[in-house]
Design an enzyme around this catalytic site. Structure first.
Site, PDB file in Angstrom:
ATOM      1  N   GLU A   1      -2.628  -4.543  12.533  1.00 28.11           N
ATOM      2  CA  GLU A   1      -1.502  -3.975  12.256  1.00 28.11           C
ATOM      3  C   GLU A   1      -1.019  -4.249  10.876  1.00 28.11           C
ATOM      4  O   GLU A   1       0.236  -4.729  10.939  1.00 28.11           O
ATOM      5  CB  GLU A   1      -0.451  -3.962  13.559  1.00 28.11           C
ATOM      6  N   VAL A   2      -1.601  -4.319   9.930  1.00 28.83           N
ATOM      7  CA  VAL A   2      -1.272  -4.524   8.531  1.00 28.83           C
ATOM      8  C   VAL A   2      -0.297  -3.426   7.993  1.00 28.83           C
ATOM      9  O   VAL A   2      -0.843  -2.717   7.159  1.00 28.83           O
ATOM     10  CB  VAL A   2      -2.371  -4.983   7.539  1.00 28.83           C
TER      11      VAL A   2
END
Length: 424
Positions: free
Chosen positions: A100-101
């Protein structure tokens, strides 16, 4: 499948070096192999919220993602990895996070980098993962890096294969849904295999994932999730699966509230582990779990309104269940649905300290009794939690789950006393 791991992600620890050493020693005595996780790309709020690291953010306003262009950012990651490695001996795996960058590619340096021909957000992501994984591989040759797979899922086979990442890491494929798409997962694993990944991990959940401020664990949801993963496992070659991690969420992210406390979720953990161990869930497995936990009323598809057991922490489960089911509802019943309170001791009356002496006797004993009962329950819960949790955790859970209702009740009792004194 070689192993089953319990996932608890530590982003900041109030424990001393000595406590952690003792914890790791105890784990070794019990035959538990520890796999540390250090976030190194996304979910970096624990570091990037601090002023001294704020300049290492990908987007200036958001503390979630690391700027992959800054050498100082990579130095921070290396320092964190080294620090954790110091404490752990004989590791086989090390999880470098990288899920989840969000907002990757939206920082000013990234925008400039992406203007160059051939550069893409996917290549930017892979280059950072490769840099971190390469550091682990070169500095700790016996340790294999694990990486969350979500940032890899949408990347083409060609780009993945050319990146060199598949030769460095083992992807951990996460999905916490009760209706997990088995066929889709099998196709994804086949894609990862074609790209050059030799092994994969699965990640299910035994707590968390069903509500950001959940206080009780819905066991049935997590059981179904783990049973779906068993279907995936039976549909791929046996030598592809390295293991499955049962994640246990403390919170959804660094800034969100606590979800279920660990002792509350131990029955869910036991059910899920036994289902994986036995290749499915049956009445026999259920009876075995109940025996292990000292529970006789294990419910899967509803929250148990009363929970008792003999396992460590079962007293916390019992009291949290009581608070979750009955505290708010009992206070609301008195304050919002008791006609003597709503009709004769409204906020208007309370503000002016007005109370009819006859009416007072219709609800004062109930209010005082209810307050006394809940104060006792909360004191017991506080004492039980102090055996397990740090002060800051207890304080947060109480403020979120107990204080709103208990303070309302206390205030009514206090206002009643003031009104009676004013009458006299």
């Amino acid at each position: 499948m070689e192993g089953t791991a319990l996932g608890t992600e530590l982003t900041a620890s109030p424990h001393s070096w000595t406590e952690l050493t003792e914890l790791l020693g105890r784990a070794a005595e019990l035959g538990l192999e520890v796999v540390p996780l250090v976030q190194s790309f996304g979910h970096m709020e624990f570091a990037l919220k601090h002023e001294q690291f704020a300049h290492l953010r990908e987007v200036k306003m958001f503390p979630n993602a690391l700027n992959p262009h800054k050498e100082e950012a990579r130095a921070l990651v290396r320092a964190m990895i080294d620090r954790v490695m110091e404490l752990h001996r004989d590791l086989r795996w090390f999880h470098i996070g990288c899920d989840e960058v969000y907002y990757l590619g939206e920082g000013e340096e990234s925008k400039q980098w992406l203007q160059q021909e051939g550069n893409t957000p996917e290549k930017l992501c892979l280059s950072h993962i490769k840099a971190v994984a390469s550091y682990v591989a070169s500095s700790y040759p016996t340790v294999t890096p694990i990486v969350w797979d979500d940032m890899l899922r949408g990347i083409s086979e060609e780009t993945l294969a050319e990146s060199g990442v598949p030769q460095l890491v083992q992807p951990m494929i996460w999905d916490y849904a009760a209706d997990l798409d088995v066929e889709g997962k099998v196709l994804l694993i086949e894609k990862y295999r074609r790209c050059g990944f030799s092994k994969v991990w699965f990640a299910s959940a035994f707590k968390g994932a069903t509500g950001v401020n959940q206080s009780l664990t819905l066991i049935g949801h997590h059981l179904k999730n783990n049973l779906q993963w068993l279907k995936v496992a039976s549909s791929i070659p046996a030598d592809v699966l390295q293991g499955i991690a049962l994640t246990g969420w403390q919170r959804y992210d660094h800034f969100s509230v606590l979800c279920e406390l660990f002792p509350v979720a131990i029955p869910s953990l036991a059910v899920c582990l036994q289902a994986l161990e036995n290749g499915g869930y049956s009445e026999r497995v259920k009876e075995n779990v109940e025996k292990l936990l000292g529970m006789s009323n294990l419910e899967l598809d509803t929250f148990m309104s009363t929970s008792t057991g003999t396992f460590p922490g079962s007293n916390i489960l019992t009291l949290v269940t009581e608070v979750s089911f009955y505290l708010k509802s009992s206070v609301d019943e008195l304050l919002e649905r008791n006609r003597y309170v709503t009709g004769w001791f409204s906020p208007y009356h309370r503000k002016r300290k007005i109370i009819h002496p006859i009416i007072m006797h219709h609800f004062q004993p109930d209010a005082v009794s209810l307050l006394s009962k809940w104060n006792t329950v909360v004191q017991d819960l506080q004492a039980a939690m102090e055996q397990v949790f740090h002060k800051c955790t207890i304080e947060e859970w109480m403020e979120e789950n107990v204080h709103p209702s208990l303070e309302k009740l206390q205030q009514v009792v206090d206002d009643l006393d003031k009104a009676i004194k004013a009458q006299n």
